[in-house]
Design a protein around this motif. Structure first.
Motif, short mmCIF file in Angstrom:
data_model
loop_
_atom_site.label_atom_id
_atom_site.label_comp_id
_atom_site.label_asym_id
_atom_site.label_seq_id
_atom_site.Cartn_x
_atom_site.Cartn_y
_atom_site.Cartn_z
N MET A 132 0.82 -1.21 0.00
CA MET A 132 0.00 0.00 0.00
C MET A 132 0.85 1.26 0.00
O MET A 132 0.34 2.37 0.09
CB MET A 132 -0.92 0.00 1.22
N GLY A 133 2.18 1.08 -0.08
CA GLY A 133 3.06 2.23 -0.12
C GLY A 133 3.31 2.88 1.23
O GLY A 133 3.73 4.04 1.30
N LEU A 134 3.07 2.15 2.31
CA LEU A 134 3.24 2.70 3.65
C LEU A 134 4.71 2.60 4.09
O LEU A 134 5.44 1.74 3.60
CB LEU A 134 2.34 1.95 4.64
N PRO A 135 5.13 3.46 5.03
CA PRO A 135 6.53 3.45 5.47
C PRO A 135 6.88 2.20 6.29
O PRO A 135 5.99 1.47 6.75
CB PRO A 135 6.64 4.72 6.32
N SER A 136 8.17 2.03 6.51
CA SER A 136 8.66 0.81 7.17
C SER A 136 8.14 0.65 8.59
O SER A 136 7.83 -0.47 9.02
CB SER A 136 10.19 0.81 7.18
N TRP A 137 8.03 1.75 9.34
CA TRP A 137 7.61 1.60 10.73
C TRP A 137 6.17 1.11 10.84
O TRP A 137 5.83 0.34 11.75
CB TRP A 137 7.80 2.91 11.50
N ILE A 138 5.33 1.51 9.88
CA ILE A 138 3.96 0.99 9.85
C ILE A 138 3.96 -0.48 9.40
O ILE A 138 3.21 -1.29 9.93
CB ILE A 138 3.07 1.83 8.92
N ALA A 139 4.81 -0.81 8.43
CA ALA A 139 4.89 -2.19 7.96
C ALA A 139 5.29 -3.14 9.08
O ALA A 139 4.71 -4.21 9.25
CB ALA A 139 5.89 -2.28 6.80
N VAL A 140 6.29 -2.74 9.87
CA VAL A 140 6.73 -3.58 10.99
C VAL A 140 5.60 -3.72 12.02
O VAL A 140 5.36 -4.81 12.56
CB VAL A 140 7.99 -2.99 11.64
N THR A 141 4.90 -2.62 12.28
CA THR A 141 3.79 -2.66 13.23
C THR A 141 2.67 -3.57 12.74
O THR A 141 2.13 -4.38 13.51
CB THR A 141 3.22 -1.24 13.45
N MET A 142 2.33 -3.48 11.46
CA MET A 142 1.29 -4.33 10.90
C MET A 142 1.70 -5.80 10.94
O MET A 142 0.87 -6.70 11.12
CB MET A 142 0.97 -3.92 9.47
N GLY A 143 3.00 -6.06 10.78
CA GLY A 143 3.49 -7.42 10.88
C GLY A 143 3.30 -7.98 12.27
O GLY A 143 2.84 -9.13 12.44
N CYS A 144 3.62 -7.18 13.28
CA CYS A 144 3.44 -7.62 14.68
C CYS A 144 1.97 -7.88 14.99
O CYS A 144 1.63 -8.87 15.66
CB CYS A 144 4.01 -6.57 15.62
N ILE A 145 1.11 -6.99 14.52
CA ILE A 145 -0.33 -7.15 14.78
C ILE A 145 -0.85 -8.41 14.09
O ILE A 145 -1.59 -9.20 14.69
CB ILE A 145 -1.10 -5.92 14.30
N THR A 146 -0.46 -8.60 12.83
CA THR A 146 -0.93 -9.78 12.08
C THR A 146 -0.46 -11.06 12.73
O THR A 146 -1.20 -12.05 12.82
CB THR A 146 -0.42 -9.73 10.63
N GLY A 147 0.78 -11.07 13.23
CA GLY A 147 1.33 -12.27 13.81
C GLY A 147 0.84 -12.56 15.21
O GLY A 147 0.56 -13.72 15.55
N ALA A 148 0.71 -11.52 16.05
CA ALA A 148 0.47 -11.75 17.47
C ALA A 148 -0.99 -11.63 17.90
O ALA A 148 -1.39 -12.26 18.89
CB ALA A 148 1.32 -10.76 18.29
N ALA A 149 -1.80 -10.84 17.20
CA ALA A 149 -3.16 -10.58 17.67
C ALA A 149 -4.04 -11.83 17.67
O ALA A 149 -4.89 -12.01 18.55
CB ALA A 149 -3.81 -9.48 16.83
N GLY A 150 -3.86 -12.70 16.69
CA GLY A 150 -4.65 -13.93 16.66
C GLY A 150 -4.41 -14.79 17.88
O GLY A 150 -5.33 -15.41 18.43
N GLY A 151 -3.14 -14.84 18.33
CA GLY A 151 -2.82 -15.60 19.53
C GLY A 151 -3.46 -15.02 20.77
O GLY A 151 -3.84 -15.76 21.70
N ILE A 152 -3.60 -13.69 20.82
CA ILE A 152 -4.26 -13.05 21.96
C ILE A 152 -5.72 -13.48 22.01
O ILE A 152 -6.24 -13.85 23.07
CB ILE A 152 -4.15 -11.51 21.85
N ILE A 153 -6.39 -13.42 20.86
CA ILE A 153 -7.80 -13.82 20.81
C ILE A 153 -7.96 -15.28 21.19
O ILE A 153 -8.86 -15.65 21.95
CB ILE A 153 -8.37 -13.56 19.39
N ARG A 154 -7.06 -16.13 20.70
CA ARG A 154 -7.10 -17.55 21.04
C ARG A 154 -7.01 -17.77 22.54
O ARG A 154 -7.80 -18.52 23.13
CB ARG A 154 -5.94 -18.27 20.34
N ASP A 155 -6.04 -17.12 23.17
CA ASP A 155 -5.83 -17.33 24.61
C ASP A 155 -7.01 -16.82 25.43
O ASP A 155 -7.36 -17.42 26.45
CB ASP A 155 -4.53 -16.65 25.05
N VAL A 156 -7.62 -15.72 24.99
CA VAL A 156 -8.79 -15.21 25.69
C VAL A 156 -9.95 -16.21 25.59
O VAL A 156 -10.65 -16.48 26.57
CB VAL A 156 -9.20 -13.83 25.12
N LEU A 157 -10.14 -16.78 24.41
CA LEU A 157 -11.24 -17.73 24.20
C LEU A 157 -11.07 -19.00 25.02
O LEU A 157 -12.06 -19.60 25.44
CB LEU A 157 -11.35 -18.08 22.71
#
Length: 229
Positions: A132-157
């Motif tokens: 999407m043409g976004l800068p590196s700091w946003i790309a790294v942040t989106m990577g962390c969210i994509t990788g880790a957020a699903g595990g958070i939801i899993r553990d809560v469930l």
């Protein structure tokens, strides 16, 4: 046979256009979906969830992080454009049922699937942001969210303290892999090679952290009882 390959190539081409990612990353996303779904279903089965409950946990684990990422980027959630993610999670349920005795008894099986899913989804989030043409700091942040957020939801469930909030190196492994990807991106390295470097880094850091008990400092309040110090 030729028709089947033609259909597969067409499917990857369509997915590439919709997801704004190279076709190789579409394959990575499917593999990550299966790995993360297995990690969620494996933990659900250990707690004796029924088939539907296990599928829900696996599905939430697999699509949760990507859904949050897409909403933050103002995109239509990726799983609404293709039913393959639901089918992939259903196949993961069947896989766990077939190999139930082995998977439920082996803690390293859950760790393996969770780590692979974490590494694969991390690069998916990064590449989607770069697409999407976004800068590196946003790309790294989106990577962390994509990788880790699903595990958070899993553990809560499954009524567990999310792994990301414990002492284990988890999201920081994503950040390290993301920074390496960004450096490769700036250096003009191809996306596929950058992804391989990033995936290897995340898996290596997670494995070494668990093996040698690496962890971040724990925040303790002044009112923490002595026995918990």
């Amino acid at each position: 046979m030729i028709t089947a390959w033609t259909d597969l190539i067409r499917l990857l081409g369509d997915a590439e256009e919709v997801m704004r990612m190279p076709a190789s990353f579409v394959v990575i996303e499917f593999l990550g979906t299966f790995a993360f779904a297995l990690s969620g279903i494996r933990l659900a089965s250990a707690k004796h969830f029924d088939i539907f409950g296990a599928w829900i946990v696996g599905l939430a684990t697999a699509i949760g992080g990507g859904t949050i990422r897409d909403l933050m980027l103002g995109l239509q959630p990726f799983w609404t454009t293709n039913s393959i993610y639901f089918i992939c999670c259903a196949f993961a349920v069947v896989w766990v049922m077939v190999f139930r005795k082995y998977l439920v008894r082996q803690d390293h099986a859950w760790f393996l699937f969770d780590t692979i899913g974490l590494a694969l989804f991390n690069v998916i989030g990064i590449e989607k942001a770069y697409g999407m043409g976004l800068p590196s700091w946003i790309a790294v942040t989106m990577g962390c969210i994509t990788g880790a957020a699903g595990g958070i939801i899993r553990d809560v469930l499954i009524n567990e303290v999310p792994l990301i909030f414990r002492k284990e190196i988890y999201a920081m492994a994503c950040a390290a892999g993301g920074v390496l990807y960004a450096l490769c991106h700036r250096a003009g390295v191809s996306a596929d090679v950058s992804a391989l470097f990033s995936i290897f880094t995340v898996i290596a850091i997670r494995t070494l952290a668990v093996r040698y008990h690496w962890h971040l400092p724990v925040v303790r309040g002044e009112d923490t009882p002595p026995q918990e110090r």
